[in-house]
Design a protein around this motif. Structure first.
Motif, PDB file in Angstrom:
ATOM      1  N   UNK A 128       5.332  -0.207   8.123  1.00 47.64           N
ATOM      2  CA  UNK A 128       5.249   1.012   7.326  1.00 47.64           C
ATOM      3  C   UNK A 128       6.611   1.698   7.332  1.00 47.64           C
ATOM      4  N   UNK A 129       7.010   2.180   6.166  1.00 49.98           N
ATOM      5  CA  UNK A 129       8.282   2.878   6.007  1.00 49.98           C
ATOM      6  C   UNK A 129       8.067   4.149   5.193  1.00 49.98           C
ATOM      7  N   UNK A 130       8.941   5.130   5.424  1.00 52.81           N
ATOM      8  CA  UNK A 130       8.978   6.326   4.593  1.00 52.81           C
ATOM      9  C   UNK A 130       9.956   6.095   3.442  1.00 52.81           C
ATOM     10  N   UNK A 131       9.854   6.922   2.407  1.00 54.06           N
ATOM     11  CA  UNK A 131      10.710   6.775   1.227  1.00 54.06           C
ATOM     12  C   UNK A 131      12.195   6.837   1.584  1.00 54.06           C
TER      13      UNK A 131
ATOM     14  N   UNK B  36       4.055   7.349   2.722  1.00 52.40           N
ATOM     15  CA  UNK B  36       4.462   6.168   3.475  1.00 52.40           C
ATOM     16  C   UNK B  36       4.132   4.926   2.656  1.00 52.40           C
ATOM     17  N   UNK B  37       4.891   3.888   2.912  1.00 49.81           N
ATOM     18  CA  UNK B  37       4.730   2.641   2.177  1.00 49.81           C
ATOM     19  C   UNK B  37       4.500   1.512   3.170  1.00 49.81           C
ATOM     20  N   UNK B  38       3.444   0.736   2.972  1.00 51.64           N
ATOM     21  CA  UNK B  38       3.255  -0.473   3.759  1.00 51.64           C
ATOM     22  C   UNK B  38       3.972  -1.592   3.004  1.00 51.64           C
TER      23      UNK B  38
ATOM     24  N   UNK C 115       0.846  -1.184   0.000  1.00 50.92           N
ATOM     25  CA  UNK C 115       0.000   0.000   0.000  1.00 50.92           C
ATOM     26  C   UNK C 115       0.884   1.237   0.000  1.00 50.92           C
ATOM     27  N   UNK C 116       0.443   2.296  -0.689  1.00 47.93           N
ATOM     28  CA  UNK C 116       1.158   3.573  -0.707  1.00 47.93           C
ATOM     29  C   UNK C 116       0.197   4.638  -0.200  1.00 47.93           C
ATOM     30  N   UNK C 117       0.619   5.393   0.813  1.00 56.59           N
ATOM     31  CA  UNK C 117      -0.198   6.459   1.382  1.00 56.59           C
ATOM     32  C   UNK C 117       0.318   7.800   0.895  1.00 56.59           C
ATOM     33  N   UNK C 118      -0.533   8.604   0.261  1.00 53.39           N
ATOM     34  CA  UNK C 118      -0.077   9.910  -0.207  1.00 53.39           C
ATOM     35  C   UNK C 118       0.147  10.888   0.941  1.00 53.39           C
ATOM     36  N   UNK C 119       1.127  11.768   0.755  1.00 52.67           N
ATOM     37  CA  UNK C 119       1.401  12.814   1.725  1.00 52.67           C
ATOM     38  C   UNK C 119       0.527  14.029   1.461  1.00 52.67           C
TER      39      UNK C 119
END
Length: 76
Positions: free
Chosen positions: A65-68, A53-55, A42-46
Motif C-alpha cells: 500500500x502506498x499514499x499518493x 491509499x493505493x494497493x 485497489x484505491x481506498x478513499x480518505x
C-alpha cells in the motif's frame, strides 16, 4: 499531458517514487521498491473523499500500500 494523481484508478500503471518517512505498523516496505512500476489493484478513499491509499501490485508480484505522495502515474 501527464495524468494527475487524482484521476488514478484501478488498473492504472504507476511508479514508486518515495517511501513515507514514518512507516506504519506491520511489515516494512523495502527500499528496493523505489523506481519499480506496478498496477493499481485497489484505491481506498480518505476522509474527505480524496484518494487516500493505493494497493499496488508491483511487476515482480509483491503487493504493498502506498499514499499518493509515494507514487506517480506512468503513461501507457
Amino acid at each position: 499531458m501527464a495524468r494527475k494523481k487524482e484521476s488514478l484508478q484501478r488498473g492504472d500503471r504507476i511508479r514508486v517514487t518515495a517511501l513515507r518517512p514514518d512507516p506504519e505498523p506491520g511489515e516494512p516496505v523495502p527500499e528496493d521498491v523505489i523506481g519499480m512500476e506496478g498496477e493499481i489493484q485497489w484505491v481506498t478513499p480518505g476522509f474527505a473523499g480524496e484518494k487516500g491509499a493505493f494497493e499496488i501490485k508491483l511487476d515482480d508480484g509483491r503487493v504493498y500500500n502506498f499514499y499518493a505522495t509515494e507514487i506517480e502515474p506512468v503513461e501507457p
